[in-house]
Design an enzyme around this catalytic site. Structure first.
Site, short mmCIF file in Angstrom:
data_model
loop_
_atom_site.label_atom_id
_atom_site.label_comp_id
_atom_site.label_asym_id
_atom_site.label_seq_id
_atom_site.Cartn_x
_atom_site.Cartn_y
_atom_site.Cartn_z
N THR A 46 0.83 -1.20 0.00
CA THR A 46 0.00 0.00 0.00
C THR A 46 0.86 1.25 0.00
O THR A 46 0.43 2.33 -0.42
CB THR A 46 -0.96 -0.01 1.20
N ARG A 139 -3.24 -9.53 -6.88
CA ARG A 139 -2.23 -8.53 -7.23
C ARG A 139 -0.93 -9.17 -7.72
O ARG A 139 -0.21 -8.56 -8.50
CB ARG A 139 -1.93 -7.64 -6.02
N ILE A 204 -4.75 -6.65 8.80
CA ILE A 204 -3.75 -5.67 8.34
C ILE A 204 -4.48 -4.86 7.29
O ILE A 204 -4.82 -5.36 6.23
CB ILE A 204 -2.49 -6.36 7.81
#
Length: 293
Positions: A46, A139, A204
């Site tokens: 991120t 991803r 998370i």
């Protein structure tokens, strides 16, 4: 049980201004999360870490460690699709003083499950730090299968997994076959309560960048057996969570942070500013949730 995440860890963004890391804002974000989150994950995915230079990566990790000052744990993202690079990152992070590592699976040159075990074993042998492995097939193109998670759980300093496959059956199988002290964290903000209902240990989180206390409260309420409160809070937040992933993460969450005057929405190429239509949808969900904007 070494719950390094303390129930709710924030996958911290990297604030930029005019192409440079904005350390003043980064410090303010760290201070906010010390007050409201269980732990900070620095330089994870991120954080747009693939776009950081080595010098920026090192400086950001050191900065967050210093600013946090041991008040809550700092977990550093040290994953790579090159095992030697991940080993080098792990050694740097241990010397810098982080409390643990988060290691995403290799991406693009996505190995076999046997190669994945070897990859993680080599990194684990290079450091004494506790490690959380990270499975996010959408991803990376690489899944950590339940049987692989079981083998990884037998490596002494691999203590858990951030599970972001979105496959609740896979999560259930990991929790069924792995040891009870192998900690499973949700990598999907919309699945905190479902995962914890199966025996997971928290999250998370991306949404914690804008709602740190509220996200942690979901975990705390569930752990304190306020199940209905946790469930209702999860469902109430899910519309906003969906909007935060309407474009590639972290584009929407940074847009939300700019709207909330937490940091600039600036991202690094190849990421691109949010479209006007999607920004409007995001603002509507933020308002529905009760955020002034």
């Amino acid at each position: 049980m070494n719950d390094l995440v303390n129930g709710c860890g924030v996958a911290l963004v990297t604030p930029f201004v005019n192409g440079e890391v904005d350390y003043e804002t980064l410090g303010k974000l760290v201070d906010m999360h010390v007050e409201s989150s269980g732990s900070i994950i620095v330089a994870g995915t991120t954080a747009e870490t693939p776009t950081l230079t080595d010098d920026e990566y090192h400086e950001i990790v050191r900065f967050v460690i210093d600013r946090t000052a041991k008040r809550i744990p700092v977990i550093a993202g040290a994953g790579s699709n090159c095992t030697a690079t991940a080993v080098k990152k792990a050694k740097f992070c241990e010397e810098a003083g982080v409390d643990g590592l988060l290691l995403v699976t290799p991406y693009y040159n996505k190995t076999t499950q046997r190669g994945l075990i070897n990859h993680y074993r080599m990194i684990a042998e290079s450091t004494s730090l506790p490690i959380i492995v990270y499975s996010v097939q959408g991803r990376t193109g690489m899944n950590i299968e339940p049987s692989t998670a079981l083998e990884l759980s037998e490596i002494d300093n691999i203590i858990g997994i951030k599970e972001a496959s979105g496959n609740i059956s896979q999560v259930a199988e990991i929790l069924r076959i792995c040891p009870k002290d192998f900690l499973v964290y949700s990598g999907n903000d919309d699945m905190i309560v479902p995962l914890m209902s199966l025996g997971g240990h928290g999250v998370i989180s991306v949404v914690a960048n804008i709602l740190p206390a509220e996200t942690k409260k979901i975990v705390d309420d569930y752990n304190n057996r306020n199940i209905e409160e946790a469930r209702d809070a999860q469902l109430n937040m899910n519309g906003l969570i969906n909007a935060l992933f309407i474009e590639t993460n972290p584009i929407p969450v940074k847009e939300a942070m700019e709207i909330m005057k937490l940091c600039s929405s600036e991202v690094r190429e190849p990421l691109y500013p949010m479209s006007d239509d999607n920004r409007h949808k995001l603002i509507n969900e933020m308002r529905r949730y009760g955020i002034n904007c």
